[in-house]
Motif scaffolding. Sequence first.
Motif, short mmCIF file in Angstrom:
data_model
loop_
_atom_site.label_atom_id
_atom_site.label_comp_id
_atom_site.label_asym_id
_atom_site.label_seq_id
_atom_site.Cartn_x
_atom_site.Cartn_y
_atom_site.Cartn_z
N ILE A 98 0.85 -1.19 0.00
CA ILE A 98 0.00 0.00 0.00
C ILE A 98 0.89 1.24 0.00
O ILE A 98 1.87 1.32 0.74
N ARG A 99 0.55 2.17 -0.86
CA ARG A 99 1.21 3.47 -0.89
C ARG A 99 0.21 4.55 -0.54
O ARG A 99 -1.01 4.34 -0.59
N GLY A 100 0.71 5.73 -0.21
CA GLY A 100 -0.16 6.86 0.08
C GLY A 100 0.46 8.15 -0.39
O GLY A 100 1.65 8.20 -0.74
N GLU A 101 -0.35 9.19 -0.42
CA GLU A 101 0.14 10.51 -0.81
C GLU A 101 -0.74 11.56 -0.13
O GLU A 101 -1.94 11.36 0.03
N GLU B 23 -11.68 -1.02 -12.69
CA GLU B 23 -10.84 -2.21 -12.63
C GLU B 23 -9.36 -1.85 -12.50
O GLU B 23 -8.47 -2.62 -12.90
N GLN B 24 -9.07 -0.72 -11.89
CA GLN B 24 -7.69 -0.36 -11.59
C GLN B 24 -7.39 -0.76 -10.15
O GLN B 24 -8.19 -1.38 -9.47
N LEU B 25 -6.20 -0.40 -9.66
CA LEU B 25 -5.83 -0.72 -8.30
C LEU B 25 -6.76 -0.02 -7.32
O LEU B 25 -7.09 1.16 -7.51
N PRO B 26 -7.23 -0.71 -6.27
CA PRO B 26 -8.10 -0.07 -5.27
C PRO B 26 -7.47 1.21 -4.75
O PRO B 26 -6.29 1.23 -4.36
N THR B 27 -8.23 2.29 -4.76
CA THR B 27 -7.73 3.62 -4.40
C THR B 27 -8.81 4.36 -3.61
O THR B 27 -9.97 4.36 -4.02
N ARG B 28 -8.41 5.00 -2.52
CA ARG B 28 -9.35 5.77 -1.70
C ARG B 28 -8.86 7.21 -1.57
O ARG B 28 -7.65 7.47 -1.53
N PHE B 29 -9.82 8.13 -1.49
CA PHE B 29 -9.51 9.56 -1.38
C PHE B 29 -10.18 10.16 -0.15
O PHE B 29 -11.30 9.77 0.22
N TRP B 30 -9.51 11.13 0.46
CA TRP B 30 -10.08 11.99 1.49
C TRP B 30 -9.71 13.42 1.09
O TRP B 30 -8.52 13.76 0.97
N LEU B 31 -10.70 14.28 0.84
CA LEU B 31 -10.48 15.63 0.31
C LEU B 31 -11.19 16.66 1.17
O LEU B 31 -12.32 16.44 1.60
N SER B 32 -10.53 17.80 1.39
CA SER B 32 -11.15 18.89 2.15
C SER B 32 -10.62 20.22 1.63
O SER B 32 -9.46 20.33 1.22
N ALA B 33 -11.47 21.25 1.67
CA ALA B 33 -11.06 22.61 1.31
C ALA B 33 -11.99 23.58 2.02
O ALA B 33 -13.16 23.27 2.26
N LEU C 199 -5.77 13.32 0.98
CA LEU C 199 -5.05 12.09 1.31
C LEU C 199 -5.49 11.01 0.34
O LEU C 199 -6.69 10.87 0.06
N LEU C 200 -4.54 10.27 -0.20
CA LEU C 200 -4.81 9.16 -1.10
C LEU C 200 -4.15 7.91 -0.56
O LEU C 200 -3.00 7.95 -0.09
N LEU C 201 -4.87 6.80 -0.63
CA LEU C 201 -4.30 5.48 -0.37
C LEU C 201 -4.53 4.61 -1.60
O LEU C 201 -5.60 4.67 -2.21
N GLN C 202 -3.53 3.83 -1.96
CA GLN C 202 -3.66 2.98 -3.13
C GLN C 202 -2.98 1.64 -2.89
O GLN C 202 -1.85 1.58 -2.41
N GLN C 203 -3.69 0.57 -3.22
CA GLN C 203 -3.12 -0.76 -3.09
C GLN C 203 -2.23 -1.05 -4.29
O GLN C 203 -2.60 -0.80 -5.43
N LEU C 204 -1.04 -1.58 -4.03
CA LEU C 204 -0.07 -1.87 -5.07
C LEU C 204 -0.16 -3.34 -5.50
O LEU C 204 -0.78 -4.15 -4.80
N PRO C 205 0.42 -3.69 -6.62
CA PRO C 205 0.44 -5.11 -7.03
C PRO C 205 1.07 -5.97 -5.94
O PRO C 205 1.93 -5.53 -5.18
N HIS D 294 -7.57 -2.57 6.99
CA HIS D 294 -6.98 -2.02 8.21
C HIS D 294 -6.45 -0.60 7.98
O HIS D 294 -6.78 0.32 8.74
N ILE D 295 -5.67 -0.41 6.94
CA ILE D 295 -5.08 0.91 6.65
C ILE D 295 -6.18 1.92 6.29
O ILE D 295 -6.14 3.08 6.72
N SER D 296 -7.19 1.48 5.53
CA SER D 296 -8.29 2.36 5.13
C SER D 296 -9.15 2.75 6.33
O SER D 296 -9.59 3.91 6.44
N THR D 297 -9.40 1.80 7.21
CA THR D 297 -10.23 2.08 8.39
C THR D 297 -9.57 3.12 9.28
O THR D 297 -10.23 4.02 9.82
#
Length: 321
Positions: free
Chosen positions: A41-44, A173-183, A191-197, A213-216
Amino acid sequence: MIDKRRLVSSAFAPKIHGPVTYCELGMSDSTQRFLFDDTDIRGEMVSLTDTYSHVLAKHPYPQPVAQLLGELLAAASLLIGTLKFDGLLILQARSSGAVPLLMVECSSAGELRGIARYDEAQITADAGLRELMPEGMLAMTIDPAKGQRYQGIVGLEGDNLAECFSSYFATSEQLPTRFWLSADGQRARGLLLQQLPADRIKDAEGREASWQHISTLANTLKTEELLGLDNETVLHRLYHEEPLRVFEPRALQFRCSCSRERSANALVSLGQEDAVQLLDEHEGNVVIDCQFCNQRYSFDAADVAQLFAGGGSQSPSSTRH
């Protein structure tokens, strides 16, 4: 105690347990990548202040529109980091409501611009995405400097833009990716989380468990924390028990890609007959406005004649006859 060693994105640092390794942000606008050592899992994270301010300064946006535009700017900044290409990422959200258009462009060099169209009479102070953009569609266009253009489209069916982007990746059908956005009109964060191969965890059940676990943990992040805290503090609060590596931030900035040359090309694309007709209709002077930055480009009869004679877009010299 927090280790202040600097990490560079071009090479991995040693595994660090406990509090995250973090380098102090020296710029107000940047993205910063991080990686979980024991999972795939990576994040940004992204922080926009100056760029966001530049975009909002171009038009008098109501607060709910400014908030949506800030979230879209943050999303584009996060997405450009997941794409390995040289070119432009374009995000467009369209609807039949009070905000018919949100549009953000982000280049692979980290240059951003954005715009919104809105009907202020239909906007209430507490309006959200569903109220402002009913029957909405979200388009993500990848326009590489070399190669073929690609576009994906998904409905704006979430309660907010973060949910819509997460759904986009879930259905593409890409890698599972979650976003959290605020302005909030002053700062845009994401914040972005993405599952890697599969690499560290091979079995599907283990991968799903680590992803959940990481997403929760990320779901516990409050809006005021994302907007009010720096990356180091946010990541420590969420993942102080996870082995985490954090890399150098990457700078972002506002820059509009408009130019006199591009405006001239738009005139040329009309054809000489139509361009001359425009001159007649506008008393000998055609003005092209950039909707993103309000820059104006003016073309008179001499300019138009030069364009169609192959002389380029620069204004003729005043001494030229």
